[in-house]
Design a protein around this motif. Sequence first.
Motif, PDB file in Angstrom:
ATOM      1  N   GLN A  46       0.825  -1.215   0.000  1.00 17.24           N
ATOM      2  CA  GLN A  46       0.000   0.000   0.000  1.00 17.24           C
ATOM      3  C   GLN A  46       0.861   1.267   0.000  1.00 17.24           C
ATOM      4  O   GLN A  46       0.572   2.228  -0.728  1.00 17.24           O
ATOM      5  CB  GLN A  46      -0.921  -0.008   1.224  1.00 17.24           C
ATOM      6  CG  GLN A  46      -2.016  -1.078   1.161  1.00 17.24           C
ATOM      7  CD  GLN A  46      -2.810  -1.143   2.445  1.00 17.24           C
ATOM      8  OE1 GLN A  46      -3.684  -0.300   2.680  1.00 17.24           O
ATOM      9  NE2 GLN A  46      -2.528  -2.121   3.284  1.00 17.24           N
ATOM     10  N   ILE A  47       1.908   1.262   0.803  1.00 16.47           N
ATOM     11  CA  ILE A  47       2.786   2.434   0.842  1.00 16.47           C
ATOM     12  C   ILE A  47       3.427   2.654  -0.522  1.00 16.47           C
ATOM     13  O   ILE A  47       3.477   3.777  -1.038  1.00 16.47           O
ATOM     14  CB  ILE A  47       3.878   2.269   1.913  1.00 16.47           C
ATOM     15  CG1 ILE A  47       3.258   2.108   3.302  1.00 16.47           C
ATOM     16  CG2 ILE A  47       4.826   3.473   1.909  1.00 16.47           C
ATOM     17  CD1 ILE A  47       4.269   1.683   4.373  1.00 16.47           C
ATOM     18  N   GLY A  48       3.925   1.567  -1.108  1.00  9.56           N
ATOM     19  CA  GLY A  48       4.587   1.679  -2.406  1.00  9.56           C
ATOM     20  C   GLY A  48       3.648   2.148  -3.506  1.00  9.56           C
ATOM     21  O   GLY A  48       4.024   2.973  -4.349  1.00  9.56           O
ATOM     22  N   ALA A  49       2.409   1.638  -3.492  1.00  8.29           N
ATOM     23  CA  ALA A  49       1.444   2.045  -4.517  1.00  8.29           C
ATOM     24  C   ALA A  49       1.132   3.531  -4.417  1.00  8.29           C
ATOM     25  O   ALA A  49       1.134   4.257  -5.421  1.00  8.29           O
ATOM     26  CB  ALA A  49       0.163   1.229  -4.370  1.00  8.29           C
ATOM     27  N   LEU A  50       0.885   3.994  -3.195  1.00  8.92           N
ATOM     28  CA  LEU A  50       0.567   5.418  -3.035  1.00  8.92           C
ATOM     29  C   LEU A  50       1.774   6.289  -3.345  1.00  8.92           C
ATOM     30  O   LEU A  50       1.640   7.349  -3.976  1.00  8.92           O
ATOM     31  CB  LEU A  50       0.079   5.695  -1.614  1.00  8.92           C
ATOM     32  CG  LEU A  50      -0.291   7.163  -1.351  1.00  8.92           C
ATOM     33  CD1 LEU A  50      -1.451   7.613  -2.235  1.00  8.92           C
ATOM     34  CD2 LEU A  50      -0.628   7.388   0.119  1.00  8.92           C
ATOM     35  N   ASP A  51       2.957   5.846  -2.957  1.00 12.63           N
ATOM     36  CA  ASP A  51       4.142   6.670  -3.215  1.00 12.63           C
ATOM     37  C   ASP A  51       4.402   6.820  -4.708  1.00 12.63           C
ATOM     38  O   ASP A  51       4.790   7.902  -5.161  1.00 12.63           O
ATOM     39  CB  ASP A  51       5.365   6.056  -2.532  1.00 12.63           C
ATOM     40  CG  ASP A  51       6.564   6.985  -2.578  1.00 12.63           C
ATOM     41  OD1 ASP A  51       6.471   8.107  -2.024  1.00 12.63           O
ATOM     42  OD2 ASP A  51       7.586   6.617  -3.182  1.00 12.63           O
ATOM     43  N   GLY A  52       4.162   5.760  -5.474  1.00  9.96           N
ATOM     44  CA  GLY A  52       4.329   5.869  -6.929  1.00  9.96           C
ATOM     45  C   GLY A  52       3.390   6.901  -7.518  1.00  9.96           C
ATOM     46  O   GLY A  52       3.784   7.736  -8.344  1.00  9.96           O
ATOM     47  N   ILE A  53       2.131   6.872  -7.089  1.00  6.65           N
ATOM     48  CA  ILE A  53       1.151   7.839  -7.578  1.00  6.65           C
ATOM     49  C   ILE A  53       1.488   9.240  -7.076  1.00  6.65           C
ATOM     50  O   ILE A  53       1.372  10.230  -7.810  1.00  6.65           O
ATOM     51  CB  ILE A  53      -0.264   7.409  -7.157  1.00  6.65           C
ATOM     52  CG1 ILE A  53      -0.695   6.189  -7.981  1.00  6.65           C
ATOM     53  CG2 ILE A  53      -1.263   8.547  -7.313  1.00  6.65           C
ATOM     54  CD1 ILE A  53      -2.033   5.613  -7.604  1.00  6.65           C
ATOM     55  N   ALA A  54       1.912   9.334  -5.813  1.00  2.00           N
ATOM     56  CA  ALA A  54       2.263  10.640  -5.256  1.00  2.00           C
ATOM     57  C   ALA A  54       3.429  11.267  -6.014  1.00  2.00           C
ATOM     58  O   ALA A  54       3.401  12.466  -6.338  1.00  2.00           O
ATOM     59  CB  ALA A  54       2.607  10.495  -3.772  1.00  2.00           C
ATOM     60  N   ARG A  55       4.442  10.480  -6.334  1.00  2.00           N
ATOM     61  CA  ARG A  55       5.600  11.015  -7.051  1.00  2.00           C
ATOM     62  C   ARG A  55       5.219  11.469  -8.459  1.00  2.00           C
ATOM     63  O   ARG A  55       5.739  12.475  -8.961  1.00  2.00           O
ATOM     64  CB  ARG A  55       6.730   9.986  -7.084  1.00  2.00           C
ATOM     65  CG  ARG A  55       7.369   9.781  -5.723  1.00  2.00           C
ATOM     66  CD  ARG A  55       8.504   8.783  -5.723  1.00  2.00           C
ATOM     67  NE  ARG A  55       9.040   8.609  -4.374  1.00  2.00           N
ATOM     68  CZ  ARG A  55       9.937   9.409  -3.798  1.00  2.00           C
ATOM     69  NH1 ARG A  55      10.423  10.439  -4.484  1.00  2.00           N
ATOM     70  NH2 ARG A  55      10.352   9.185  -2.577  1.00  2.00           N
ATOM     71  N   ALA A  56       4.315  10.759  -9.080  1.00  2.00           N
ATOM     72  CA  ALA A  56       3.834  11.187 -10.402  1.00  2.00           C
ATOM     73  C   ALA A  56       3.007  12.461 -10.316  1.00  2.00           C
ATOM     74  O   ALA A  56       2.783  13.135 -11.312  1.00  2.00           O
ATOM     75  CB  ALA A  56       3.004  10.075 -11.034  1.00  2.00           C
TER      76      ALA A  56
END
Length: 251
Positions: free
Chosen positions: A90-100
């Motif tokens: 979950q952290i990784g999924a949100l961080d990918g979207i957040a960075r984009a």
Amino acid sequence: MILDLNADLGEGFGVWRLGDDVALLDIVTSANVACGFHAGDASTMRAVCQAAAAGGVAVGAQVSYRDLAGFGRRFIDVDPAQLADEVLYQIGALDGIARASGTSVSYVKPHGALYNAVVHHDAQAAAVADAVRAFGVLPVLGLPGSRLLDAAESVGLPCVFEAFADRGYTAEGTLVPRGLPGALITATAAVVERAVRLAVSGEIVAVDGTVLQMPARSLCLHGDTPGAVHHARAVRAALDQAGIEVAAFVG
């Protein structure tokens, strides 16, 4: 005194919406974004992250049990190793979207039943802390005295104490379970009074009248509480009037 205001955001799913994310992002300083396990989907996550980035609001991963049907409010006796993997996911999924979207995940907060479980459940608390540490050194937002914050500290993670303006407390300093009398505080005046007292005196009153010492750095205003936006605006105005600086605890 500097106090962070956080709210649970991005808790829609598909065409279904919960709360007013846009309005709350104009008030709060940290956004606990649902990561798809109790609510939220890729498009909702991206919309919230983009709005948070534009408004200078810190983004946190609000991780939960895999429980869309129950909105993450049902305890699940999941294997700790599996829980650690799912929190990391979950952290990784949100961080990918957040960075984009021009930002990144800057802290982690459990949601719902998981939040309450890791107050006292050692194995699940350790699993959440291990998952966060596997991702990186991110602050963990949680209840003072919880097993989660003990576990987070033991693996070198910063711990941030949190309090709730719109939830009832037991005399032991835990949250009154939803569905029981006093669990939710829906009167704006009461929410505001609790927020200001917390900021000024570091105190919060339990449902039985016990005065609890609550050294919280962040105050949660639930986005799904009736009148949430009105509460949040009133709290922000009252804190400003009391000379309390409202700012994110990270960044």
